[in-house]
Design a protein around this motif. Structure first.
Motif, PDB file in Angstrom:
ATOM      1  N   LYS A 126       0.831  -1.215   0.000  1.00  0.00           N
ATOM      2  CA  LYS A 126       0.000   0.000   0.000  1.00  0.00           C
ATOM      3  C   LYS A 126       0.861   1.259   0.000  1.00  0.00           C
ATOM      4  CE  LYS A 126      -4.330  -1.758   1.512  1.00  0.00           C
ATOM      5  NZ  LYS A 126      -5.537  -1.653   2.327  1.00  0.00           N
ATOM      6  N   MET A 127       1.984   1.165   0.724  1.00  0.00           N
ATOM      7  CA  MET A 127       2.923   2.275   0.779  1.00  0.00           C
ATOM      8  C   MET A 127       3.448   2.607  -0.614  1.00  0.00           C
ATOM      9  SD  MET A 127       6.109   1.868   3.274  1.00  0.00           S
ATOM     10  CE  MET A 127       7.192   0.829   2.312  1.00  0.00           C
ATOM     11  N   ALA A 130       0.714   4.118  -2.719  1.00  0.00           N
ATOM     12  CA  ALA A 130       0.559   5.524  -2.329  1.00  0.00           C
ATOM     13  C   ALA A 130       1.621   6.377  -3.012  1.00  0.00           C
ATOM     14  CB  ALA A 130       0.646   5.675  -0.809  1.00  0.00           C
ATOM     15  N   VAL A 134       0.540   9.427  -5.409  1.00  0.00           N
ATOM     16  CA  VAL A 134       0.900  10.801  -5.050  1.00  0.00           C
ATOM     17  C   VAL A 134       1.788  11.411  -6.123  1.00  0.00           C
ATOM     18  CG1 VAL A 134       2.153  12.224  -3.388  1.00  0.00           C
ATOM     19  CG2 VAL A 134       0.587  10.456  -2.578  1.00  0.00           C
ATOM     20  N   SER A 256      -8.402   1.332  -3.050  1.00  0.00           N
ATOM     21  CA  SER A 256      -8.273   0.993  -1.634  1.00  0.00           C
ATOM     22  C   SER A 256      -7.189   1.822  -0.946  1.00  0.00           C
ATOM     23  CB  SER A 256      -7.986  -0.502  -1.462  1.00  0.00           C
ATOM     24  OG  SER A 256      -6.641  -0.785  -1.816  1.00  0.00           O
ATOM     25  N   VAL A 257      -6.368   2.493  -1.723  1.00  0.00           N
ATOM     26  CA  VAL A 257      -5.358   3.391  -1.146  1.00  0.00           C
ATOM     27  C   VAL A 257      -5.808   4.846  -1.277  1.00  0.00           C
ATOM     28  CG1 VAL A 257      -2.976   4.214  -1.391  1.00  0.00           C
ATOM     29  CG2 VAL A 257      -3.475   1.778  -1.528  1.00  0.00           C
ATOM     30  N   PRO A 260      -8.677   5.995   1.670  1.00  0.00           N
ATOM     31  CA  PRO A 260      -8.227   6.453   2.995  1.00  0.00           C
ATOM     32  C   PRO A 260      -7.310   7.667   2.918  1.00  0.00           C
ATOM     33  CG  PRO A 260      -7.343   4.260   2.481  1.00  0.00           C
ATOM     34  CD  PRO A 260      -8.368   4.564   1.459  1.00  0.00           C
ATOM     35  N   LEU A 261      -6.540   7.799   1.848  1.00  0.00           N
ATOM     36  CA  LEU A 261      -5.670   8.973   1.745  1.00  0.00           C
ATOM     37  C   LEU A 261      -6.467  10.214   1.370  1.00  0.00           C
ATOM     38  CD1 LEU A 261      -2.431   7.807  -0.100  1.00  0.00           C
ATOM     39  CD2 LEU A 261      -2.691   8.418   2.298  1.00  0.00           C
ATOM     40  N   GLY A 262      -7.659   9.995   0.821  1.00  0.00           N
ATOM     41  CA  GLY A 262      -8.470  11.152   0.423  1.00  0.00           C
ATOM     42  C   GLY A 262      -7.891  11.891  -0.763  1.00  0.00           C
ATOM     43  N   ILE A 263      -7.110  11.197  -1.597  1.00  0.00           N
ATOM     44  CA  ILE A 263      -6.678  11.855  -2.824  1.00  0.00           C
ATOM     45  C   ILE A 263      -7.548  11.356  -3.963  1.00  0.00           C
ATOM     46  CG2 ILE A 263      -4.299  12.554  -2.317  1.00  0.00           C
ATOM     47  CD1 ILE A 263      -3.347   9.949  -3.542  1.00  0.00           C
ATOM     48  N   ASP A 264      -8.064  12.271  -4.704  1.00  0.00           N
ATOM     49  CA  ASP A 264      -9.062  11.936  -5.703  1.00  0.00           C
ATOM     50  C   ASP A 264      -8.961  13.003  -6.776  1.00  0.00           C
ATOM     51  OD1 ASP A 264     -11.103  10.693  -6.902  1.00  0.00           O
ATOM     52  OD2 ASP A 264     -12.630  11.156  -5.405  1.00  0.00           O
TER      53      ASP A 264
ATOM     54  N   ASN B  36      -9.623   3.344   7.225  1.00  0.00           N
ATOM     55  CA  ASN B  36      -8.193   3.202   7.277  1.00  0.00           C
ATOM     56  C   ASN B  36      -7.765   2.656   8.637  1.00  0.00           C
ATOM     57  OD1 ASN B  36      -5.596   3.332   6.512  1.00  0.00           O
ATOM     58  ND2 ASN B  36      -5.405   5.526   6.730  1.00  0.00           N
ATOM     59  N   ARG B  99      -2.349  16.676   1.798  1.00  0.00           N
ATOM     60  CA  ARG B  99      -3.059  16.804   0.518  1.00  0.00           C
ATOM     61  C   ARG B  99      -2.746  18.143  -0.157  1.00  0.00           C
ATOM     62  NH1 ARG B  99      -6.774  13.162   2.931  1.00  0.00           N
ATOM     63  NH2 ARG B  99      -7.476  14.787   4.356  1.00  0.00           N
ATOM     64  N   ILE B 102       0.516  17.798  -1.745  1.00  0.00           N
ATOM     65  CA  ILE B 102       0.396  16.978  -2.958  1.00  0.00           C
ATOM     66  C   ILE B 102      -0.069  17.837  -4.132  1.00  0.00           C
ATOM     67  CG2 ILE B 102      -0.940  15.118  -4.076  1.00  0.00           C
ATOM     68  CD1 ILE B 102      -0.962  13.697  -1.336  1.00  0.00           C
ATOM     69  N   TYR B 103      -1.007  18.742  -3.844  1.00  0.00           N
ATOM     70  CA  TYR B 103      -1.537  19.579  -4.921  1.00  0.00           C
ATOM     71  C   TYR B 103      -0.654  20.795  -5.191  1.00  0.00           C
ATOM     72  CZ  TYR B 103      -5.486  16.440  -4.573  1.00  0.00           C
ATOM     73  OH  TYR B 103      -6.259  15.306  -4.551  1.00  0.00           O
ATOM     74  N   LYS B 126       1.866   3.721   7.262  1.00  0.00           N
ATOM     75  CA  LYS B 126       3.002   3.797   6.337  1.00  0.00           C
ATOM     76  C   LYS B 126       2.586   4.396   4.996  1.00  0.00           C
ATOM     77  CE  LYS B 126       6.136   0.618   8.371  1.00  0.00           C
ATOM     78  NZ  LYS B 126       7.103  -0.464   8.255  1.00  0.00           N
ATOM     79  N   MET B 127       1.374   4.054   4.588  1.00  0.00           N
ATOM     80  CA  MET B 127       0.817   4.592   3.354  1.00  0.00           C
ATOM     81  C   MET B 127       0.729   6.119   3.413  1.00  0.00           C
ATOM     82  SD  MET B 127      -2.823   3.217   2.112  1.00  0.00           S
ATOM     83  CE  MET B 127      -3.916   4.121   3.191  1.00  0.00           C
ATOM     84  N   ALA B 130       4.189   7.613   3.362  1.00  0.00           N
ATOM     85  CA  ALA B 130       4.675   7.591   1.976  1.00  0.00           C
ATOM     86  C   ALA B 130       4.108   8.766   1.197  1.00  0.00           C
ATOM     87  CB  ALA B 130       4.300   6.272   1.294  1.00  0.00           C
ATOM     88  N   VAL B 134       6.565  11.473  -0.500  1.00  0.00           N
ATOM     89  CA  VAL B 134       6.570  11.626  -1.953  1.00  0.00           C
ATOM     90  C   VAL B 134       6.173  13.048  -2.336  1.00  0.00           C
ATOM     91  CG1 VAL B 134       5.489  10.871  -4.100  1.00  0.00           C
ATOM     92  CG2 VAL B 134       6.219   9.193  -2.413  1.00  0.00           C
ATOM     93  N   LEU B 261      11.028   2.248   0.027  1.00  0.00           N
ATOM     94  CA  LEU B 261      10.601   2.915  -1.200  1.00  0.00           C
ATOM     95  C   LEU B 261      11.798   3.346  -2.039  1.00  0.00           C
ATOM     96  CD1 LEU B 261       7.621   5.245  -0.231  1.00  0.00           C
ATOM     97  CD2 LEU B 261       7.569   3.146  -1.574  1.00  0.00           C
TER      98      LEU B 261
END
Lengths: 497, 497
Positions: A126-127, A130, A134, A256-257, A260-264, B36, B99, B102-103, B126-127, B130, B134, B261
């Motif tokens: 999953k790491m 992610a 990202v 599934s990753v 939970p990370l809320g990146i969309d 999560n 987030r 990320i953006y 860990k996800m 990561a 990243v 990673l």
């Protein structure tokens, strides 16, 4: 130098975990310390990658055994007691491409294909997934989105509807509106008209119900490919769960990753949806983007950007798309939760007075757009044709046929524990909070308990008197009931002025 | 409505895992599906976040129990049988900042502080770590690096050496060279001179030995803060493991994700190292960057960029740094592995003829740079002063004192299973592959077996005859021995021409 494999009955929600005893006679756990993963090889020639955990309790795992979590055991496909060996896993070579992407490079088709294939084969943790997501979230070229879409589709089954069906149509809603079960009205209308619409849907992950959950109230949805094809051949349509037919499997893993990370990001949403549609064998597609402050897409500007991306990718993959921006300010229909939603759908299909007008209208409009993919239908005739099919009873008849041939489900009822949420004052319903109502329905037990959920009695714009019920909460068990009720009492999700 | 907590004796390498029975009478695992993490709250008021696994075997977990993995159980700090409840965990609020990063946004000091504090409190999976790493790898401003450095330091203990020590000096090597144990020579020299050098070191994660592993051959290294301070007060220096004194704990957690990673940007390396140094209370620091094709830093260009970054951040945090680029083309000393390296160090300190010249020279050069931090020492006198201290026996005496007061270790010997790797032809040793030799030493059992490793008999530039031994492999157990030997026979890591 092998160990006996044992299924440790631990559900790790999809993650491959291998368990090694600290007293193992063959491998020293320390050898694997600091490593990301181990490769488990069975005598039958199959291997999987897994994260290693060390068990310090002989009652759980013996010193000559290797334990595997439930999903890992299933994926290795060896019987209990089968012999396995483990080695430090070489990280997937495609991680080099992920690192290149992190450092700002644009990836080519081949690199993307290698990454997606490794993800689909569960070679990424999953790491690592992610890290890939990202790195894509910061920027993606249209070319990369196209390559990602195609790679995701090719990593699983691609359905082939032969030339028996020149037009294979589909619809997709980007989501976020509780009760928005238009697919279940659209499919029978479009199928009754004669276009092929082999609809695969998802189950809820964080929402109170997915189309597959609601359809399951009426019929079997876990159809394999063969059975699904039989239904489609007979009725021109079906309403099944997509999980069983392995369409774009990397997409499910990535979601599934992402969730939970809320990146969309729009880029990933487009690749995700379009890969599923390529895999489903669709040639023509209507995409519904509900726009509203509590929906997934909040503004028209966002929606327009998404629409452009869909159109870009559709052109590259030679698919015809029609993107429709719809009202996303409130839930659709009355029910939120599988049984309640299924009732709404059947009321609309049977043209009962009780049926929710908004669900009916949205469905007719979208079905009309799909029908107009047919060259024989004059422009502007879609809506009227859809309405005629619905009112003639043909849609209901087709739905009954689909239900019968997918396999009729046992009859279910709304949850018997009922609580009415009352208006705190008189006035007019100004807004309904989609997110709040979805969470209350979920707290009440949906979708796990099919009869659980929320049944809306008043919708936006309606006048209410103080003490009049706004909605009913249905639950099947006491703890859910108490929890959902407390949530509604704290904040009902209704604004009255 | 609580469950009894049980320590499931499963070592998950740092991850918090909570195990719930599928037959649980209080919580339905389905409630937590797609989430999560869950929050586990003990009656004693402490909570931890954990990933949920579901156990389908009553022999492993009862229906009124909640299992916790070894690290999770330790962090919750409740006794077995203590009562706990679980709720769906609210994702850490600081994920919103991740987030934003990320953006493409630049994060302020407060946002970075919140992220780092949540990581240090094990609130990130860990996800999620990561995702943060990243997002930082694609770009970071110097201001962000500075804020990250400070936030990481503040998330743990910050050692305070009072005003008894106006100069608190330190040295750090960015790593990648097997056998490079200069710290163990430098600390006694600098301490004997009278500067304060409270050295904390790490254990090996993927290398055959860390300075803490090698020092452990001679003395206790798991000192708590009080004991560490006693040693430093008495001898002006120490050589301890940093893990026990909780310096920059977020750094260790982030490294556990960075390493598998394989992302290792200059920005993160600088923040990592400098945060540890702030935490250690250092005022003056020499940084050793070995440059070589098989070292961590491959080119002078990379090294220069790293040097600039160190200097930038040092200025902001008011620390004096001297960055030294050194030869990183070959291992340092003869031994690779704890016992063999400790032997080299003691040979150098005792000025024995057998001592490796390269370890001695590097150590004297770096020690000299540190001594010149002292304003009283004229420029250019550092090296000579260091040499005088070494040759006078003062350094050896100080080392003996440090070993005695940290707690002398039991005597150990090189592994008794010995294999000599021979030159395949006559010629001159052209290159040694640092990575290959490190992997062979690790395969032989280092650092787990202290006596395991590789002992180099020929170094770069030396002439060899066909059949002459190039190095010896030492191992303590048979399987390691066979494995390391096979690796060496496949590729010895030596190039002879």
């Amino acid at each position: 130098m092998t160990l006996s494999v044992k299924c440790l009955k631990i559900d790790t929600y999809g993650e491959n975990i291998a368990y090694l005893s600290c007293a193992c006679k063959i491998y020293k756990p320390e050898e694997f310390l600091g490593l990301n993963k181990v490769e488990v090889s069975g005598r039958h020639g199959k291997t999987i990658l897994a994260t290693l955990n060390v068990v310090e309790d002989e009652k759980i795992l013996g010193c000559m055994e290797l334990g595997l979590s439930i999903p890992a055991f299933r994926r290795l496909g060896l019987k209990e007691g089968g012999q396995v060996s483990i080695t430090p896993a070489t990280p997937p070579a495609s991680l080099d491409h992920v690192r290149a992407k992190i450092y700002g490079e644009v990836l080519g088709a081949r690199a993307i294909r290698e990454i997606v294939d490794d993800i689909a084969a569960y070679r990424y943790s999953k790491m690592e997934i992610a890290a890939f997501l990202v790195s894509c979230a910061s920027f993606m070229t249209v070319e990369e989105i196209f390559n990602l879409t195609v790679a995701m589709a090719k990593a699983g089954n691609i359905l082939d509807w032969d030339h028996a069906y020149p037009l294979v149509v589909d619809k997709h809603c980007v989501g976020g509106l509780p009760g928005n079960r238009t697919s279940m009205v659209i499919v029978p209308i479009v199928a009754a008209y004669g276009l092929t619409i082999p609809k695969t849907s998802s189950r809820a992950i964080t929402s109170p119900s997915g189309t597959a959950d609601t359809m399951e109230v009426l019929a079997e949805v876990d159809l394999n490919l063969k059975k699904m094809k039989q239904v489609v051949h007979k009725h021109h349509g079906c309403l099944v769960w997509g999980g069983k037919v392995n369409l774009s499997p990397a997409d499910d893993i990535m979601i599934s990753v992402e969730r939970p990370l809320g990146i969309d990001t729009p880029e990933q949403m487009v690749a995700s949806i379009m890969s599923k549609k390529i895999a489903a064998g669709s040639s023509h597609l209507v995409i519904d983007i509900p726009v509203g402050p509590t929906a997934k897409v909040k503004t028209r500007k966002e929606a327009m950007r998404l629409r452009k991306l869909f159109e870009h990718i559709a052109r590259r993959i030679d698919m015809v798309v029609d993107v429709v921006l719809t009202d996303g300010t409130a839930p659709v229909g009355f029910g939120i939760g599988p049984v309640l939603e299924a009732r709404d759908v059947m009321d609309v299909l049977a043209c009962r007075e009780a049926g929710p007008k908004d669900l009916r209208e949205r469905s007719l409009m979208l079905a009309g757009r799909i029908l107009e993919f047919d060259a024989k239908l004059p422009g502007g005739e879609g809506y009227r044709t859809a309405k005629r099919i619905l009112e003639s009873g043909q849609a209901l008849e087709t739905m009954s046929g689909i239900i019968r041939d997918q396999g009729k489900a046992e009859k279910t009822h709304p949850g018997t524990k009922v609580f009415e949420v009352k208006a705190p004052k008189s006035g007019q319903v100004k807004t309904l909070d989609c997110g709040r109502l979805a969470r209350i329905a979920r707290a009440a037990g949906a979708p796990h308990f099919k009869g659980a959920g929320v049944d809306l009695l008043k919708k936006t714009g309606e006048k209410v008197k103080q003490g009049e019920p706004l909605y009913r909460i249905h639950a099947e068990i006491g703890s859910d009931f108490a929890f959902a009720r407390a949530m509604a009492e704290e904040n009902s999700g209704y604004k009255i002025r």
